[in-house]
Design an enzyme around this catalytic site. Structure first.
Site, PDB file in Angstrom:
ATOM      1  N   LYS A 161      -1.924  -1.658  -4.041  1.00  0.00           N
ATOM      2  CA  LYS A 161      -2.781  -0.479  -4.057  1.00  0.00           C
ATOM      3  C   LYS A 161      -1.903   0.776  -4.066  1.00  0.00           C
ATOM      4  O   LYS A 161      -1.038   0.899  -3.190  1.00  0.00           O
ATOM      5  CB  LYS A 161      -3.688  -0.474  -2.809  1.00  0.00           C
ATOM      6  N   LYS A 218       0.856  -1.192   0.000  1.00  0.00           N
ATOM      7  CA  LYS A 218       0.000   0.000   0.000  1.00  0.00           C
ATOM      8  C   LYS A 218       0.887   1.235   0.000  1.00  0.00           C
ATOM      9  O   LYS A 218       1.556   1.547   0.984  1.00  0.00           O
ATOM     10  CB  LYS A 218      -0.929   0.002   1.219  1.00  0.00           C
TER      11      LYS A 218
END
Length: 322
Positions: A246, A193
């Site tokens: 992500k 992330k």
């Protein structure tokens, strides 16, 4: 002349279909849902055309519209009426996420419901953990996140998806779930992330912008590729059942590297900024929205993603069905 005639396999649509290497299916997609407490009726997110915050009263109608398109998996984000320093509502058995999980499960018991496990939408300061001054304290945050995950599992979550970016969160949540009798509930880790500029519209939808500073001390530097592989390897060793990258579109190289490194199911998160850019350009007539959406998502699948979390899920399901 002796040269390769690659165009033989492109000469008409049926031939191109015959040799297509990568395809999209409605089963590839996970639909995000934002549920807001004390909301009387759904409200569109200004920075995300076509995306709504839902009241509980609207939620089943939205789920049914997705089901009719063949969508079977959802990730739930909640916005509580009350926020505090430790995000108490995130683990409240009667919190907004828990209510949404129970409501959907009551009417659609076979759907896959994924609970986003974080504190940023529930804390008054908007950070993803417990603070000491302006520092997010890792291990204290783990204790809270375990409580949240157990509460979500008790409410009916099929998958726990921790997005908080704390070190050791997979190991802590796995241990907590197992001790509470949820050893068969998998963890979909937000393992890679990045501290990305593509999250802006989500923070409007989730009402989760940090009140001060940023999240760069716990989310990853977008410049780092090898660090992403280390993060994912740690999560796999700690017991993650899915790995995630992500954002997706700017990090397809990381998706491919991770696909080469791991045999776990790999999730690409097609994030809010990616969605809103396409919607904005399409609204101006600058691009063909359908063509750009499908090309982008095919790119994620080609890079190695097995599943895609996307705000375009309903649109794509409609394309595929039509």
């Amino acid at each position: 002349m002796n040269f390769k005639r690659h165009r033989r396999l492109r000469k008409n649509p049926l031939m191109r279909d015959l040799v297509r290497e990568t395809t999209l299916s409605v089963n590839d997609f996970i639909q995000p849902l934002f549920v807001k407490e004390n909301l009387e009726q759904k409200e569109e997110v200004a920075s995300m055309p076509g995306v709504y915050q839902f009241a509980l009263a609207d939620l089943l109608e939205e789920v049914e519209s997705c089901v009719q398109l063949g969508i079977k998996s959802f990730i739930i984000f909640g916005i509580p009426a009350v926020k505090d320093e430790v995000g108490s509502e995130a683990s409240n058995p009667d919190g907004i996420v828990q209510k949404a999980l129970r409501l959907i499960k009551q009417h659609y018991p076979d759907l896959i419901l994924i609970a986003d496990t974080c504190l940023c939408e529930f804390t008054s300061h908007g950070h993803c953990g417990i603070l000491d001054g302006e520092t997010v304290v890792n291990d204290l945050s783990l204790e809270r996140l375990v409580q949240v995950a157990i509460s979500q599992a008790e409410a009916g979550a099929d998958i726990i998806a921790p997005s908080n970016a704390m070190d050791g969160y997979v190991a802590a949540i796995r241990e907590g779930l197992d001790k509470s009798g949820f050893d068969m509930v998998p963890i979909m880790s937000y393992s890679v992330k990045f501290a990305s500029s593509f999250y802006g519209p989500f923070r409007d939808a989730g009402e989760s912008a940090p009140a001060f500073g940023d999240r760069k001390t716990y989310q990853m530097d977008p410049a780092n590729r090898l660090e992403a592989l280390r993060e994912a390897q740690s999560d796999e060793e700690e017991g993650a059942d899915f790995l995630m990258v992500k954002p997706a579109l700017a990090f397809l190289d990381v998706l491919r590297d991770l696909r080469n490194q791991s045999n776990l199911p790999l999730v690409a998160y097609n994030v809010s900024g990616e969605y809103s850019m396409v919607k904005a350009a399409a609204a101006q007539g600058w691009i063909d929205e359908r063509a750009v959406v499908l090309e982008s998502l095919i790119g994620m699948k080609r890079a190695g993603a097995d599943l895609i979390i996307s705000y375009f899920a309903k649109d794509v399901a409609g394309y595929l069905k039509g």
